[in-house]
Design a protein around this motif. Structure first.
Motif, PDB file in Angstrom:
ATOM      1  N   ILE A  44      33.937  46.302  35.145  1.00  0.00           N
ATOM      2  CA  ILE A  44      35.052  46.754  34.303  1.00  0.00           C
ATOM      3  C   ILE A  44      35.904  45.581  33.865  1.00  0.00           C
ATOM      4  CG2 ILE A  44      37.175  48.123  34.265  1.00  0.00           C
ATOM      5  CD1 ILE A  44      35.808  50.103  36.146  1.00  0.00           C
ATOM      6  N   MET A  45      36.192  44.660  34.783  1.00  0.00           N
ATOM      7  CA  MET A  45      37.009  43.507  34.444  1.00  0.00           C
ATOM      8  C   MET A  45      36.319  42.600  33.421  1.00  0.00           C
ATOM      9  SD  MET A  45      39.970  43.560  35.825  1.00  0.00           S
ATOM     10  CE  MET A  45      39.853  45.272  35.298  1.00  0.00           C
ATOM     11  N   THR A  46      35.034  42.438  33.572  1.00  0.00           N
ATOM     12  CA  THR A  46      34.270  41.631  32.599  1.00  0.00           C
ATOM     13  C   THR A  46      34.331  42.255  31.225  1.00  0.00           C
ATOM     14  OG1 THR A  46      32.759  40.877  34.346  1.00  0.00           O
ATOM     15  CG2 THR A  46      32.013  40.634  32.073  1.00  0.00           C
ATOM     16  N   SER A  47      34.227  43.585  31.172  1.00  0.00           N
ATOM     17  CA  SER A  47      34.294  44.304  29.895  1.00  0.00           C
ATOM     18  C   SER A  47      35.673  44.145  29.241  1.00  0.00           C
ATOM     19  CB  SER A  47      33.980  45.793  30.107  1.00  0.00           C
ATOM     20  OG  SER A  47      32.695  45.961  30.662  1.00  0.00           O
ATOM     21  N   ILE A  51      47.374  48.295  32.527  1.00  0.00           N
ATOM     22  CA  ILE A  51      47.171  49.577  33.205  1.00  0.00           C
ATOM     23  C   ILE A  51      45.745  49.672  33.727  1.00  0.00           C
ATOM     24  CG2 ILE A  51      47.008  52.073  32.856  1.00  0.00           C
ATOM     25  CD1 ILE A  51      49.366  51.813  30.882  1.00  0.00           C
ATOM     26  N   VAL A  52      44.788  49.291  32.857  1.00  0.00           N
ATOM     27  CA  VAL A  52      43.377  49.321  33.265  1.00  0.00           C
ATOM     28  C   VAL A  52      43.137  48.359  34.421  1.00  0.00           C
ATOM     29  CG1 VAL A  52      40.997  48.884  32.524  1.00  0.00           C
ATOM     30  CG2 VAL A  52      42.608  49.985  30.958  1.00  0.00           C
ATOM     31  N   HIS A  53      43.673  47.155  34.287  1.00  0.00           N
ATOM     32  CA  HIS A  53      43.467  46.107  35.293  1.00  0.00           C
ATOM     33  C   HIS A  53      44.075  46.509  36.636  1.00  0.00           C
ATOM     34  CE1 HIS A  53      43.118  41.453  35.729  1.00  0.00           C
ATOM     35  NE2 HIS A  53      42.688  42.080  36.795  1.00  0.00           N
ATOM     36  N   THR A  54      45.324  47.001  36.595  1.00  0.00           N
ATOM     37  CA  THR A  54      46.021  47.367  37.830  1.00  0.00           C
ATOM     38  C   THR A  54      45.375  48.581  38.500  1.00  0.00           C
ATOM     39  OG1 THR A  54      48.085  46.538  36.852  1.00  0.00           O
ATOM     40  CG2 THR A  54      48.269  47.910  38.835  1.00  0.00           C
ATOM     41  N   ALA A  55      45.086  49.604  37.695  1.00  0.00           N
ATOM     42  CA  ALA A  55      44.472  50.815  38.247  1.00  0.00           C
ATOM     43  C   ALA A  55      43.108  50.501  38.862  1.00  0.00           C
ATOM     44  CB  ALA A  55      44.323  51.870  37.155  1.00  0.00           C
ATOM     45  N   ASN A  56      42.355  49.636  38.206  1.00  0.00           N
ATOM     46  CA  ASN A  56      41.030  49.271  38.701  1.00  0.00           C
ATOM     47  C   ASN A  56      41.118  48.445  39.982  1.00  0.00           C
ATOM     48  OD1 ASN A  56      38.171  49.205  38.485  1.00  0.00           O
ATOM     49  ND2 ASN A  56      38.256  47.162  37.607  1.00  0.00           N
ATOM     50  N   THR A  57      42.156  47.618  40.081  1.00  0.00           N
ATOM     51  CA  THR A  57      42.316  46.780  41.274  1.00  0.00           C
ATOM     52  C   THR A  57      42.810  47.587  42.466  1.00  0.00           C
ATOM     53  OG1 THR A  57      42.797  44.820  39.915  1.00  0.00           O
ATOM     54  CG2 THR A  57      43.484  44.748  42.235  1.00  0.00           C
ATOM     55  N   PHE A  58      43.815  48.434  42.246  1.00  0.00           N
ATOM     56  CA  PHE A  58      44.438  49.129  43.372  1.00  0.00           C
ATOM     57  C   PHE A  58      43.803  50.472  43.695  1.00  0.00           C
ATOM     58  CE2 PHE A  58      47.433  45.838  42.456  1.00  0.00           C
ATOM     59  CZ  PHE A  58      47.919  45.502  43.710  1.00  0.00           C
ATOM     60  N   ARG A  59      42.687  50.771  43.045  1.00  0.00           N
ATOM     61  CA  ARG A  59      41.875  51.902  43.524  1.00  0.00           C
ATOM     62  C   ARG A  59      41.020  51.438  44.697  1.00  0.00           C
ATOM     63  NH1 ARG A  59      36.664  51.409  42.628  1.00  0.00           N
ATOM     64  NH2 ARG A  59      35.886  50.018  41.004  1.00  0.00           N
ATOM     65  N   LEU A  60      40.874  50.121  44.829  1.00  0.00           N
ATOM     66  CA  LEU A  60      40.147  49.558  45.964  1.00  0.00           C
ATOM     67  C   LEU A  60      40.953  49.759  47.247  1.00  0.00           C
ATOM     68  CD1 LEU A  60      39.077  46.136  44.390  1.00  0.00           C
ATOM     69  CD2 LEU A  60      37.603  48.133  44.707  1.00  0.00           C
ATOM     70  N   ARG A  61      40.266  49.895  48.351  1.00  0.00           N
ATOM     71  CA  ARG A  61      40.917  49.965  49.655  1.00  0.00           C
ATOM     72  C   ARG A  61      40.894  48.573  50.278  1.00  0.00           C
ATOM     73  NH1 ARG A  61      37.606  53.995  53.002  1.00  0.00           N
ATOM     74  NH2 ARG A  61      35.966  52.701  52.065  1.00  0.00           N
ATOM     75  N   THR A 116      32.650  45.920  45.219  1.00  0.00           N
ATOM     76  CA  THR A 116      33.433  45.473  44.066  1.00  0.00           C
ATOM     77  C   THR A 116      32.581  45.279  42.807  1.00  0.00           C
ATOM     78  OG1 THR A 116      33.177  43.146  44.709  1.00  0.00           O
ATOM     79  CG2 THR A 116      35.120  44.314  45.539  1.00  0.00           C
ATOM     80  N   ARG A 117      31.333  45.715  42.807  1.00  0.00           N
ATOM     81  CA  ARG A 117      30.468  45.497  41.643  1.00  0.00           C
ATOM     82  C   ARG A 117      30.968  46.257  40.421  1.00  0.00           C
ATOM     83  NH1 ARG A 117      24.602  46.553  44.237  1.00  0.00           N
ATOM     84  NH2 ARG A 117      25.879  48.121  45.310  1.00  0.00           N
ATOM     85  N   VAL A 118      31.387  47.504  40.616  1.00  0.00           N
ATOM     86  CA  VAL A 118      31.926  48.293  39.497  1.00  0.00           C
ATOM     87  C   VAL A 118      33.224  47.666  39.004  1.00  0.00           C
ATOM     88  CG1 VAL A 118      32.853  50.532  38.799  1.00  0.00           C
ATOM     89  CG2 VAL A 118      30.848  50.420  40.288  1.00  0.00           C
ATOM     90  N   TYR A 119      34.067  47.231  39.947  1.00  0.00           N
ATOM     91  CA  TYR A 119      35.320  46.557  39.605  1.00  0.00           C
ATOM     92  C   TYR A 119      35.063  45.336  38.724  1.00  0.00           C
ATOM     93  CZ  TYR A 119      39.429  43.586  40.225  1.00  0.00           C
ATOM     94  OH  TYR A 119      40.512  42.766  39.999  1.00  0.00           O
TER      95      TYR A 119
END
Length: 209
Positions: free
Chosen positions: A199-202, A158-168, A193-196
């Motif tokens: 989050i993914m690294t975390s 959920i975290v991974h998908t939401a974080n990815t598809f909030r991108l345009r 994509t720095r915030v993305y």
């Protein structure tokens, strides 16, 4: 500038797949169909064998059966779409379809990692505490470990998908791949994509720990 970017936002993706050559596409279709059939048959056969043979009703084989069940669903996330792309000229996938495939593939992949960790713990107890193994690895604990693997895996998804598809996504909507994956999607992102990436690294760091 913002208005110009919004006008070119991607609403669907085109999967390039493995090849555009018609003969090779047919060859790939046969290979993947045979591979998928063998995967389903092998995993289903293993699950049935474990269920029918009372000698295999142990924690280790319970986890093996659970892993087989997970592998069936994991392979089913990708293979039907790949088979379809091999015989169909329409390789378009909507953003929603891409997000769904991305979510289930990530959830099942994360779940498999946690399940393998649970299996490693089971072997650790069997080797280091053999006299207490039957009590320590009770049926209830085994079920809880499997459920926890799925819950943790899909929470991560959920975290991974939401974080990815909030991108345009904008520009060329062609994905030079056979499924929706992070590298080609991030490459099409219009946003920073720095915030993305942070989050993914975390998330990945927590999973490793």
């Amino acid at each position: 500038m913002e208005k110009e970017v919004n006008q070119t936002l991607v609403t669907d993706f085109v999967m390039v797949g493995f090849t555009t050559h018609p003969v090779l596409r047919l060859v790939f279709f046969v290979l993947f169909l045979v591979s998928y059939t063998l995967t389903l048959t092998g995993n289903l056969g293993l699950m049935v064998l474990i269920y029918l043979d009372s000698h295999l009703h142990t924690p280790m084989y319970f986890f093996v059966g659970s892993l087989s069940f997970l592998d069936i669903w994991y392979s089913s996330v990708y293979t039907p779409r790949i088979l379809s792309d091999c015989v169909s000229k329409n390789k378009v996938m909507s953003v929603a379809g891409c997000a769904a495939q991305f979510f289930f593939s990530a959830g099942l992949a994360y779940s498999e990692c946690f399940l393998l960790a649970a299996m490693a713990y089971d072997r650790y107890v069997a080797i280091c505490n053999p006299l207490r193994y039957a009590i320590a690895m009770s049926k209830k604990l085994c079920i809880q470990l499997v459920i926890a693997s799925y819950v943790a895996g899909f929470v991560d998804a959920i975290v991974h998908t939401a974080n990815t598809f909030r991108l345009r996504f904008c520009g060329d909507n062609t994905i030079d791949h056979y499924f929706c994956d992070v590298p080609p999607l991030v490459k099409m992102a219009c946003d920073d994509t720095r915030v993305y990436e942070l989050i993914m690294t975390s998330v990945m760091g927590c999973n490793v720990l």
